[in-house]
Design an enzyme around this catalytic site. Structure first.
Site, PDB file in Angstrom:
ATOM      1  N   LYS A 190       0.878  -1.258  -0.041  1.00 27.18           N
ATOM      2  CA  LYS A 190      -0.036  -0.007   0.058  1.00 27.18           C
ATOM      3  C   LYS A 190       0.721   1.260  -0.020  1.00 27.18           C
ATOM      4  O   LYS A 190       1.680   1.597   0.942  1.00 27.18           O
ATOM      5  CB  LYS A 190      -1.053   0.101   1.239  1.00 27.18           C
ATOM      6  CG  LYS A 190      -1.816   1.221   1.178  1.00 27.18           C
ATOM      7  CD  LYS A 190      -2.619   1.442   2.543  1.00 27.18           C
ATOM      8  CE  LYS A 190      -1.967   2.323   3.457  1.00 27.18           C
ATOM      9  NZ  LYS A 190      -1.795   3.582   2.968  1.00 27.18           N
ATOM     10  N   GLU A 264      10.824   0.848   9.836  1.00 23.39           N
ATOM     11  CA  GLU A 264      11.574   2.097   9.741  1.00 23.39           C
ATOM     12  C   GLU A 264      11.215   3.367   9.917  1.00 23.39           C
ATOM     13  O   GLU A 264      10.124   3.569   9.234  1.00 23.39           O
ATOM     14  CB  GLU A 264      12.106   1.914   8.178  1.00 23.39           C
ATOM     15  CG  GLU A 264      13.503   2.708   8.160  1.00 23.39           C
ATOM     16  CD  GLU A 264      13.393   3.756   7.647  1.00 23.39           C
ATOM     17  OE1 GLU A 264      13.440   4.856   8.573  1.00 23.39           O
ATOM     18  OE2 GLU A 264      13.262   4.359   6.330  1.00 23.39           O
ATOM     19  N   CYS A 298      13.423  10.822   6.810  1.00 25.04           N
ATOM     20  CA  CYS A 298      13.387  10.261   8.057  1.00 25.04           C
ATOM     21  C   CYS A 298      14.739  10.206   8.630  1.00 25.04           C
ATOM     22  O   CYS A 298      15.140  10.464   9.809  1.00 25.04           O
ATOM     23  CB  CYS A 298      12.886   8.745   8.154  1.00 25.04           C
ATOM     24  SG  CYS A 298      13.592   7.830   6.944  1.00 25.04           S
ATOM     25  N   GLU A 395      10.514  15.016  15.834  1.00 30.64           N
ATOM     26  CA  GLU A 395      10.586  15.056  14.291  1.00 30.64           C
ATOM     27  C   GLU A 395       9.594  16.020  13.651  1.00 30.64           C
ATOM     28  O   GLU A 395       8.269  15.950  13.773  1.00 30.64           O
ATOM     29  CB  GLU A 395      10.393  13.547  13.853  1.00 30.64           C
ATOM     30  CG  GLU A 395      10.674  13.485  12.609  1.00 30.64           C
ATOM     31  CD  GLU A 395      10.539  12.158  11.747  1.00 30.64           C
ATOM     32  OE1 GLU A 395       9.527  11.388  12.285  1.00 30.64           O
ATOM     33  OE2 GLU A 395      11.530  11.775  11.235  1.00 30.64           O
TER      34      GLU A 395
END
Lengths: 487, 303
Positions: A190, A264, A298, A395
């Site tokens: 997906k 991840e 990331c 983040e």
């Protein structure tokens, strides 16, 4: 103080990559069992160009029933075809996919830019070539698994459910599909709901390559669809790239099942500049570290640590370099920083800009004009911050750099590791011994020495701590899709 | 301009990382110049050329022909700039000056036992004096690369300072001959030595050694110029020379200047190309931009 004016009157004329060669349908269905299938809900959602807010296509929304259909197709393909096929034959299909991506590289690059907002320069020079490289790399491994894991009888896991994010839509699909196929698994994948188009274009290539029906199934939808994949009982392996928040939900959901997982997740990487570093090049690395792909990375170097003795010099050089960054139309070949991927993400970034200012940090943005429509954020840096600030801890996933200073090696290691994340880090020094001392003490999965954000299919990638577990890329990436005796 | 005294510590010149320099250049070469922006750049490039002949076979008549080219680049197209200068050996300076009289085109002369620089200080000073006495507006000297490799930086520094003094009003360009230096670290150190010793320009190459000018080497030298400007407020010029023969490459050099030093350096007072065949390619591109059609090379004069 002496100043240099870098706002040149010699401005670039528009240099737009043409879009007339691309082939996009108005509506995309689900790719299940080698065919385009309408969603059982009958529902569709729009995917928009974040640089213009214009709709690009309608995308099918998959529900539980569609996920079940896709998993069944994948299981059938696994049992009947893919697990029985000689490995060298599997490799040929993967090579074919790699070559077809190369042949249609320009179309893929343009669609990636339209759907995701990233500069065409990056889509053309990084995303698409790296995606092809991943397929080439893993195609080579398909019939050599016994050499990768000698005497350990490597066997595929079965059906892999794969969920990828919106920051590198095609590249992340390649990272997921290539090793899964090379190791003999079948796939239900997906893409992210804001950037599904290149994954769907890849489905066309997969059809063209003649891959047996059901080996790769690509279904679209948002979080609910992803949850249905994670929770489907006939999935053997979950591979997820995305936020730490969702990663935690996935780990909860699969607890007590036999599902294997690689996650991840997020990051808040330290990029560390020592006084003995090649500073002009370190500045280039800071730029690549945080402003690559609008900071939607990331492993972005979002926490900059500069040794105090060179702080003023580095900041001067950094601000000068930022002045030449071109922000604007992602299709323009001169654009360095494109559109923020979605309105939602822009809101998140703006929220953090407010938090940073409220925390007393000093915000610096370059003096550039932004387009009226679309989602944009100027390249930003915050000074006067410390580990106690939220913009240092959390983040942001945008072009926002938090700058701190340090005095000693011990101090910077402590601060660099003082984060729940541990995906990547960068170290800049002219001393080899210092570099290796740093890399052995930093708790991060990927550490770059005198460079940043460099990727290669042969190099494993993955995190420590809340940045996830499991590795993608290289030999390590094969292992994530295999049962291997003795582990 | 500040009066702050700035002293150069030869052992503390900044280190350079090759991989990072190449990364920076990748960003420059992926820039794309179109339409007005391209035309502006092409005309700028044309105006920055030091049209050069430095052959053993040079004669007065050859130098006169080159000067004519400098004055009449492509008269079929009005409104073009002229080149910045003509660059010759010292014994042809008088001829060049006479031919170019009444124009704004400068005469540059190489000196100091060009291209090797292998001679005594005395000879080098005399060579410089010859060029200046003959009326050179600019002197292009070479550094003593042998002494530089020996680590005798003070010698190199003092030599440049002495030549600078001998130049009087003529502007001094200091050729580092980067193709003989070996590393970017050494290019940076040589740049700093030349700048601090009084160079008005630093220049990559004689054109007699390969590699001559490259974008990465130029980037390192531009950063040295920039650091010095921030320290002192004194502007130093840059001249890549040798190997720049097409317009596309010349534009990439100009983009590097634009993004490193800005508009203040984008004039022929502070940036030059040392080249002999670049002008015609730039002219061909200008005509193409104007008419939409590439013309045969035979429509552009070769002198």
């Amino acid at each position: 103080m002496t100043k240099i004016n870098l706002n040149s009157t010699w401005e670039f004329a528009p240099s737009l990559e043409s879009t007339d060669h691309i082939n996009l349908k108005k509506q995309y269905e689900l790719f299940i069992g080698g065919k385009w299938v309408k969603p059982s809900s009958g529902k569709y959602f729009d995917t928009v160009n974040p640089a213009t807010e214009e709709k690009l296509a309608a995308i099918a929304e998959a529900n539980d029933k569609d996920v079940d259909k896709a998993v069944k197709a994948a299981r059938k393909a696994y049992n009947e075809v893919w697990s029985k096929m000689p490995a060298s034959e599997r490799g040929k299909y993967i090579y074919r996919i790699a070559r077809l991506i190369q042949e249609r590289a320009r179309e893929f690059a343009v669609i990636e830019t339209l759907d995701g907002g990233k500069p065409i320069r990056e889509a053309r020079d990084i995303d698409v070539p790296l995606a092809a490289a991943h397929f080439f790399y893993y195609a080579g491994w398909a019939d050599k698994l016994n050499y990768a894991f000698p005497n350990r009888n490597p066997m595929p896991l079965g059906v892999a459910g794969q969920i990828v994010p919106w920051n590198f839509p095609l590249l992340m699909v390649a990272w997921k599909i290539a090793p899964a196929l090379a190791t003999g698994n079948t796939v239900v994948l997906k893409p992210a709901e804001t950037t599904p188009l290149t994954a769907l274009k890849l489905a066309e290539i997969i059809q063209e390559a003649g891959l047996p029906d059901g080996v790769v199934n690509i279904i679209t939808g948002a979080g609910v669809t992803g949850a249905a994949i994670v929770n489907h009982e006939d999935i053997d392996k979950i591979a997820f790239t995305g936020s730490t928040g969702v990663g935690k939900i996935i780990q909860n959901a699969i607890a007590g099942t036999n599902k294997k997982a690689t996650l991840e997740l997020g990051g808040k990487a330290a990029n560390i500049i020592f006084e003995d570093a090649a500073l002009d090049q370190a500045v280039e690395g800071i730029i690549n570290g945080i402003y690559f792909n609008q900071g939607h990375v990331c492993c972005a170097g979002s926490r900059l640590f500069v040794q105090e003795s060179v702080y003023d010099l580095v900041m001067r050089k950094l601000k000068d370099r930022m002045a030449s960054l071109v922000v604007g139309n992602p299709l323009d070949k001169n654009t360095d920083i494109g559109a923020i991927n979605s309105k939602e993400q822009l809101n998140t970034i703006n929220k953090y800009l407010k938090i940073g200012k409220a925390e007393g940090a000093e915000m610096y943005q370059t003096d550039c004009s932004l387009p009226k429509k679309g989602y944009w954020c100027k390249p930003t840096l915050f000074t006067g911050v410390s580990q106690s600030n939220r913009i240092v801890q959390e983040e942001i996933f945008g072009p926002v750099l938090a700058v701190q200073t340090f005095r000693t090696v011990a101090e910077v290691i402590e601060k660099a590791n003082n984060t729940p994340y541990g995906l990547s880090a960068g170290v800049w020094t002219d001393k080899g011994a210092k570099l290796f001392n740093m890399t052995s003490q930093l708790k991060a999965g990927v550490i770059w020495g005198n460079t940043f954000n460099k990727f290669d299919p042969s190099s494993p990638f993955g995190g420590f701590k809340e940045s996830g577990f499991g590795r993608e890329g290289g030999l390590h990436g094969l292992k994530a899709y295999l049962k291997v005796k003795g582990s | 301009m500040s009066n702050k005294k700035v002293i150069l510590d030869y052992n503390a010149t900044p280190v350079i990382d090759q991989v990072g320099v190449l990364d920076r250049i990748d960003r420059i070469t992926s820039r794309s110049l179109k339409k007005d922006a391209k035309m502006h750049g092409l005309k700028l490039a044309l105006s920055m050329i030091d049209l050069t002949t430095l052959e053993g076979a040079d004669t007065d008549k050859k130098v006169i022909q080159l000067c004519n080219k400098a004055m009449h680049l492509h008269d079929a197209m009005p409104g073009l700039p002229t080149v910045a200068a003509v660059c010759v050996y010292p014994n042809f300076v008088e001829t060049a000056k006479k031919t170019l009289k009444g124009t704004k085109i400068k005469v540059a002369s190489v000196a100091t036992a060009f291209p090797s620089g292998q001679s005594s200080r005395e000879i080098k000073l005399l060579d410089t004096k010859l060029a200046v006495d003959n009326g050179a507006d600019e002197v292009d000297m070479v550094i003593s690369r042998g002494r530089f490799h020996e680590g005798d930086y003070s010698f190199v520094f003092d030599e440049i300072a002495a030549i600078k003094e001998a130049c009087g009003k003529a502007r001094l360009k200091v050729i580092l001959e980067t193709g003989e230096l070996g590393t970017f670290d050494k290019v940076r150190r040589a740049s700093d030595i030349a700048i601090y010793a009084g160079a008005d320009f630093i220049k990559t190459s004689t054109g007699k050694i390969s590699p001559a000018a490259t974008l990465p080497v130029t980037s390192v030298m531009l950063e040295a110029i920039k650091d010095y400007y921030y320290k002192t407020g004194i502007q130093v010029g840059m001249k890549p020379a040798g190997g720049i023969s097409n317009a596309k490459l010349a534009l990439q050099y100009l983009l590097l200047v634009k993004e490193t030093l800005g508009d203040a350096w984008l004039t022929n007072e502070w940036f030059r190309f040392g080249a002999s065949s670049l002008a015609n390619d730039v002219l061909m591109q200008i005509v193409k931009q104007t008419t939409g059609i590439y013309q045969s090379k035979d429509y552009f004069s070769k002198d």
